[in-house]
Design an enzyme around this catalytic site. Sequence first.
Site, PDB file in Angstrom:
ATOM      1  N   ILE A 193     108.808  42.612  40.477  1.00  0.00           N
ATOM      2  CA  ILE A 193     108.058  43.173  40.027  1.00  0.00           C
ATOM      3  C   ILE A 193     106.919  43.557  39.083  1.00  0.00           C
ATOM      4  O   ILE A 193     106.160  43.803  38.449  1.00  0.00           O
ATOM      5  CB  ILE A 193     109.071  43.161  38.645  1.00  0.00           C
ATOM      6  CG1 ILE A 193     110.115  43.441  38.776  1.00  0.00           C
ATOM      7  CG2 ILE A 193     108.595  44.927  37.109  1.00  0.00           C
ATOM      8  CD1 ILE A 193     110.789  45.193  39.600  1.00  0.00           C
ATOM      9  N   SER A 224     105.205  53.088  41.204  1.00  0.00           N
ATOM     10  CA  SER A 224     104.545  54.113  39.985  1.00  0.00           C
ATOM     11  C   SER A 224     104.257  55.209  40.079  1.00  0.00           C
ATOM     12  O   SER A 224     104.003  56.087  41.261  1.00  0.00           O
ATOM     13  CB  SER A 224     103.028  53.386  39.698  1.00  0.00           C
ATOM     14  OG  SER A 224     103.003  54.207  38.440  1.00  0.00           O
ATOM     15  N   TYR A 276      94.259  51.198  39.255  1.00  0.00           N
ATOM     16  CA  TYR A 276      96.261  51.101  39.552  1.00  0.00           C
ATOM     17  C   TYR A 276      96.799  51.533  40.742  1.00  0.00           C
ATOM     18  O   TYR A 276      97.650  51.484  40.767  1.00  0.00           O
ATOM     19  CB  TYR A 276      96.160  50.842  37.979  1.00  0.00           C
ATOM     20  CG  TYR A 276      98.380  50.651  37.849  1.00  0.00           C
ATOM     21  CD1 TYR A 276      98.593  49.848  37.908  1.00  0.00           C
ATOM     22  CD2 TYR A 276      98.744  51.754  37.359  1.00  0.00           C
ATOM     23  CE1 TYR A 276      99.836  49.287  38.200  1.00  0.00           C
ATOM     24  CE2 TYR A 276      99.935  52.006  37.449  1.00  0.00           C
ATOM     25  CZ  TYR A 276     101.082  50.634  37.809  1.00  0.00           C
ATOM     26  OH  TYR A 276     102.128  50.519  37.858  1.00  0.00           O
ATOM     27  N   LYS A 281     101.600  44.034  25.665  1.00  0.00           N
ATOM     28  CA  LYS A 281     101.209  44.972  26.320  1.00  0.00           C
ATOM     29  C   LYS A 281      99.849  45.524  25.992  1.00  0.00           C
ATOM     30  O   LYS A 281      98.779  46.033  25.998  1.00  0.00           O
ATOM     31  CB  LYS A 281     101.755  45.917  26.935  1.00  0.00           C
ATOM     32  CG  LYS A 281     103.062  45.491  27.889  1.00  0.00           C
ATOM     33  CD  LYS A 281     103.785  47.015  28.245  1.00  0.00           C
ATOM     34  CE  LYS A 281     102.650  47.510  29.670  1.00  0.00           C
ATOM     35  NZ  LYS A 281     102.951  46.768  30.760  1.00  0.00           N
ATOM     36  N   SER A 298      94.627  67.780  22.889  1.00  0.00           N
ATOM     37  CA  SER A 298      94.574  68.718  24.133  1.00  0.00           C
ATOM     38  C   SER A 298      92.968  68.946  24.936  1.00  0.00           C
ATOM     39  O   SER A 298      92.347  69.599  23.870  1.00  0.00           O
ATOM     40  CB  SER A 298      95.475  69.364  24.792  1.00  0.00           C
ATOM     41  OG  SER A 298      95.214  70.316  26.008  1.00  0.00           O
ATOM     42  N   TYR A 337      93.798  61.131  32.742  1.00  0.00           N
ATOM     43  CA  TYR A 337      94.557  61.229  32.483  1.00  0.00           C
ATOM     44  C   TYR A 337      96.050  62.571  33.392  1.00  0.00           C
ATOM     45  O   TYR A 337      95.321  63.728  33.135  1.00  0.00           O
ATOM     46  CB  TYR A 337      94.028  61.846  30.687  1.00  0.00           C
ATOM     47  CG  TYR A 337      94.604  61.908  29.993  1.00  0.00           C
ATOM     48  CD1 TYR A 337      95.751  60.705  29.081  1.00  0.00           C
ATOM     49  CD2 TYR A 337      96.183  63.208  29.571  1.00  0.00           C
ATOM     50  CE1 TYR A 337      97.013  61.205  28.218  1.00  0.00           C
ATOM     51  CE2 TYR A 337      96.493  63.163  28.292  1.00  0.00           C
ATOM     52  CZ  TYR A 337      97.631  62.143  27.983  1.00  0.00           C
ATOM     53  OH  TYR A 337      98.154  61.822  26.912  1.00  0.00           O
TER      54      TYR A 337
END
Length: 321
Positions: free
Chosen positions: A73, A114, A141, A178, A203, A280
Site C-alpha cells: 500500500i 489509483s 503521481y 496527510k 468550476s 484537475y
Amino acid sequence: MIVVTGAAGFIGSCLISKLLESGHQEIVVVDDFSKSGKAGNLTGKSLAARVSRSEFFDWLPRHNKEITFVFHIGARTDTTEFNMQVFEELNLGYSKKVWEACCKYRIPLVYASSAATYGSGEYGYHDRHDIVDQLRPLNPYGISKNEFDKWVLGQSETPPFWAGMKFFNVYGPNEYHKGRMASVIFHSFNQIKQTGKVRLFRSHRPDFTDGGQLRDFIYVKDVVTVLEFMMNKRPQSGLYNLGTGKARTFFDLARATFSALNLEPDIEFIDTPADIRDKYQYFTEAEMNKLRSAGYTGAFTSLEDGISDYVRNYLANNSYR
C-alpha cells in the site's frame, strides 16, 4: 504472517485494523517510521514486527517462508508534487522490487494503484488491461501509478496471485497526517469548526457548475473490506477498480458534512489553485463489473452514511481506527 507496506499511512493502518478484527494476529508493518505525524495510526495495534522501509529487502529473505501475503500500500501520493524522480524511486523502483520479491518467494500480492491513472477520463473508467497503454494521467503521481501498471502487465513472471487495486477518492479515519492531500471531508470538517463555512473549488469549465464536479468517493472501511476479500478469495489476477460505481458532487459532500454536524450548509467557492488547475479531474466514476464478477457482493457505504460515521465517530473526537 501478512506484510503491509505503507502501514503507518491512511489506508495501510485501516487495513491493519480490519485484519486484526478478523483474527489475523501475525502482521508485519513496513514503513518509514521516522515520520512522527503518522504515529497515532499504529498506536495500540498488536503487531508481529516493525520493519523500516529501507531494511525490508534485507529482512524478507530471512522470513519469506513465514509470509503468506503482501499488501503493498506504501507510495508517495502527493498529486501536487511535480518532481518525477520522487515517484520513480518510491512508486516505481520500490514497487518493482516488491513485485520481484513476491515472484521469487511465491508470495501472493495486492498493490495500490489509483484512479489517477485515468487522467481526464477520455478512455472511460474501465479496468480493462487493453486501455492501460492509452491512458494519459494528469500529474506525475498518476503517471507513476500507470507506469507501474504497464510494467506489471508486461511481466512474464508473476506472483502466484496478484491484483492492482485502482483506488478512487478514499476518505475516512487515520488521514490526519496527510495535510493538503487529506480528503475534502477532512478539510470541510476543519473549515466548519474554524469558520462555520466550507470553501469548495469553483468550476473552471462551462459544463460543470461550481461544486458540481463529480468524484467517486469511497469510505476507507469499504476499501479494506474489499482488500481482505481479495486476499481470501484470490479471483483472477489483474487490475481492479475500487470505488462505489456512483459519482457524487462536492456540493453533496459539503452538505453531508454540515448535516453530520447538525448545521445548515454555508458554502463559498474559491478559484482552483493555479498549480493544479489544468491537472484537475472533474469527473471520476469506477466501472465496477470486474470486481462484482469476481464474486464481491458487499454493499458500498453511501456518501451520507460514510461522512456521518467519519465525522461523528472519528473527526469529532480526533479518534483513530
